[in-house]
Design an enzyme around this catalytic site. Sequence first.
Site, mmCIF file in Angstrom:
data_model
loop_
_atom_site.group_PDB
_atom_site.id
_atom_site.type_symbol
_atom_site.label_atom_id
_atom_site.label_comp_id
_atom_site.label_asym_id
_atom_site.label_seq_id
_atom_site.Cartn_x
_atom_site.Cartn_y
_atom_site.Cartn_z
ATOM 1 N N ASP A 123 -159.297 -35.213 -1.933
ATOM 2 C CA ASP A 123 -159.257 -34.224 -0.981
ATOM 3 C C ASP A 123 -157.744 -34.089 -0.458
ATOM 4 O O ASP A 123 -157.485 -33.385 0.515
ATOM 5 C CB ASP A 123 -159.948 -34.769 0.138
ATOM 6 C CG ASP A 123 -159.424 -36.242 0.721
ATOM 7 O OD1 ASP A 123 -158.570 -36.933 0.133
ATOM 8 O OD2 ASP A 123 -159.581 -36.542 2.033
ATOM 9 N N ASP A 171 -155.298 -35.708 1.006
ATOM 10 C CA ASP A 171 -154.482 -36.180 2.028
ATOM 11 C C ASP A 171 -153.339 -37.002 1.575
ATOM 12 O O ASP A 171 -152.637 -37.574 2.421
ATOM 13 C CB ASP A 171 -155.471 -36.838 3.071
ATOM 14 C CG ASP A 171 -156.240 -37.908 2.486
ATOM 15 O OD1 ASP A 171 -156.029 -38.437 1.290
ATOM 16 O OD2 ASP A 171 -156.983 -38.627 3.475
ATOM 17 N N SER A 176 -162.818 -38.557 -1.068
ATOM 18 C CA SER A 176 -161.521 -38.715 -1.192
ATOM 19 C C SER A 176 -161.243 -39.298 -2.641
ATOM 20 O O SER A 176 -161.348 -38.422 -3.608
ATOM 21 C CB SER A 176 -161.152 -39.806 -0.169
ATOM 22 O OG SER A 176 -159.663 -40.047 -0.117
#
Length: 455
Positions: free
Chosen positions: A243, A245, A100
């Site tokens: 990532d 999100d 992430s």
Amino acid sequence: MSTMKMEKKLFGTNGVRGIVGKDLTPDMVLAIGQSLGTMRKGRIAVGQDTRTSGEVFVKAIKAGLLAAGCDVVDCGILPTPALQYLVKENFEGGAMITASHNPPEYNGVKIIESDGTEMGDEETIRLETILLDRSFSIQSWDKTGHGISAPQLLEHYITAITRRFPGKPGKEITVVVDPGSGPACITTPRILAELGCKVITINGVMDGTFPGRLPEPSAEGLKNLADLVISTGAAFGVAHDGDADRAVFIDEKGQFVEENQEFALIAREICRHNQGVIVTPVSTGQIVEIVAREENCYVEYTPVGSIYVARTMRRLIEQGRPVVFGGEGNGGLIFPEHQFCRDGGMTAAMMVQVLKETGKPLSVLAAQLPTRYIIKDKIATKNGTGVLDAIKSNCSHDTIDETDGVKIFRENMWALVRASGTEPIVRFIIDSDTKERGIEFHTELKRYIEKIVRQ
């Protein structure tokens, strides 16, 4: 479907992460794959972000899954929410190789359930038990799984977002996209272009060394994005973490839109069309609840972590309650009509829709929000539990909430104190209606925590 936090040994709130070769090794990821394959039979989708170590760990987790008898579909490099969408639509589970927002020397694994949400605490503890006990179900030569590569499946995720915004709402809107050299390089520019936007990119070439900026899209790290927004006359800039999100925004004046403001701004537009529940952790700024009340919506609070938000949203919907929105105050927003996970690509598209519907610049929309002041701080201590107990006792005259840590309410402001689950520190947040009162509350709380730590 539990939404209470449970103690895990290896996995954190968003999977397992660590420095490659030190905390995270191929052997460990192989064992995670074997454990997941022991628990979840059938077809499992895997994917990765752009980190240089991604290929190593994708191969390791695929080997573990195949050995346990699962069929594996490798979706290639893609955002975490893209893999979650594909799992929700087609698979019995998934595994994403990503760290992430962490620096490039890190990597990690997120486990995805068949409904597209991250694996919850109870099942994660079960996976950890299998892993630590080495009680894998390894199949014989004639029962091992089969693997295929299917990067083309990413198209389904892109289409799932663009079809929700008919009529080219981005026509005559210029947007600068900063994917941070992550997997959003191949999704967000396309999504916004298909919405009709003129798209300009920065850090738009996939590179796991993240040469342009670190994967965490902080205000300090987005100066080049802000400069490009101003020089091109763009309506806004959008940046993603490693990532994708999460999504954060720069307004047309080059100013960073604080993530709680972002949440509140989009919540306001959603609630104007649909009244119901917004689900968010106790760490989210008060601005979201204020805006929700103004638009005849209300907020349901959860422990900190997107998985608790997603699971609570699903539980409330199963109870027949109208859940309209969810997310965290870090740019990770959840759109239940799309899927039950944070989705940076969907958030970027939604901002285009908000500007189209309101006809106002992003800076004006942000300025029209209620004013709140947030202070974040942390103190090193190995006695986080003791600090929280002492604060509860010292603040017994205040209203206290213990959903996650200790949240203290005082006259239109609050403080949240939490012990980190991964570091020997205590984090605390102050949210106040005025800067002066916030500073005063912060000073009082910090002095008390430091006193406890010294004892």
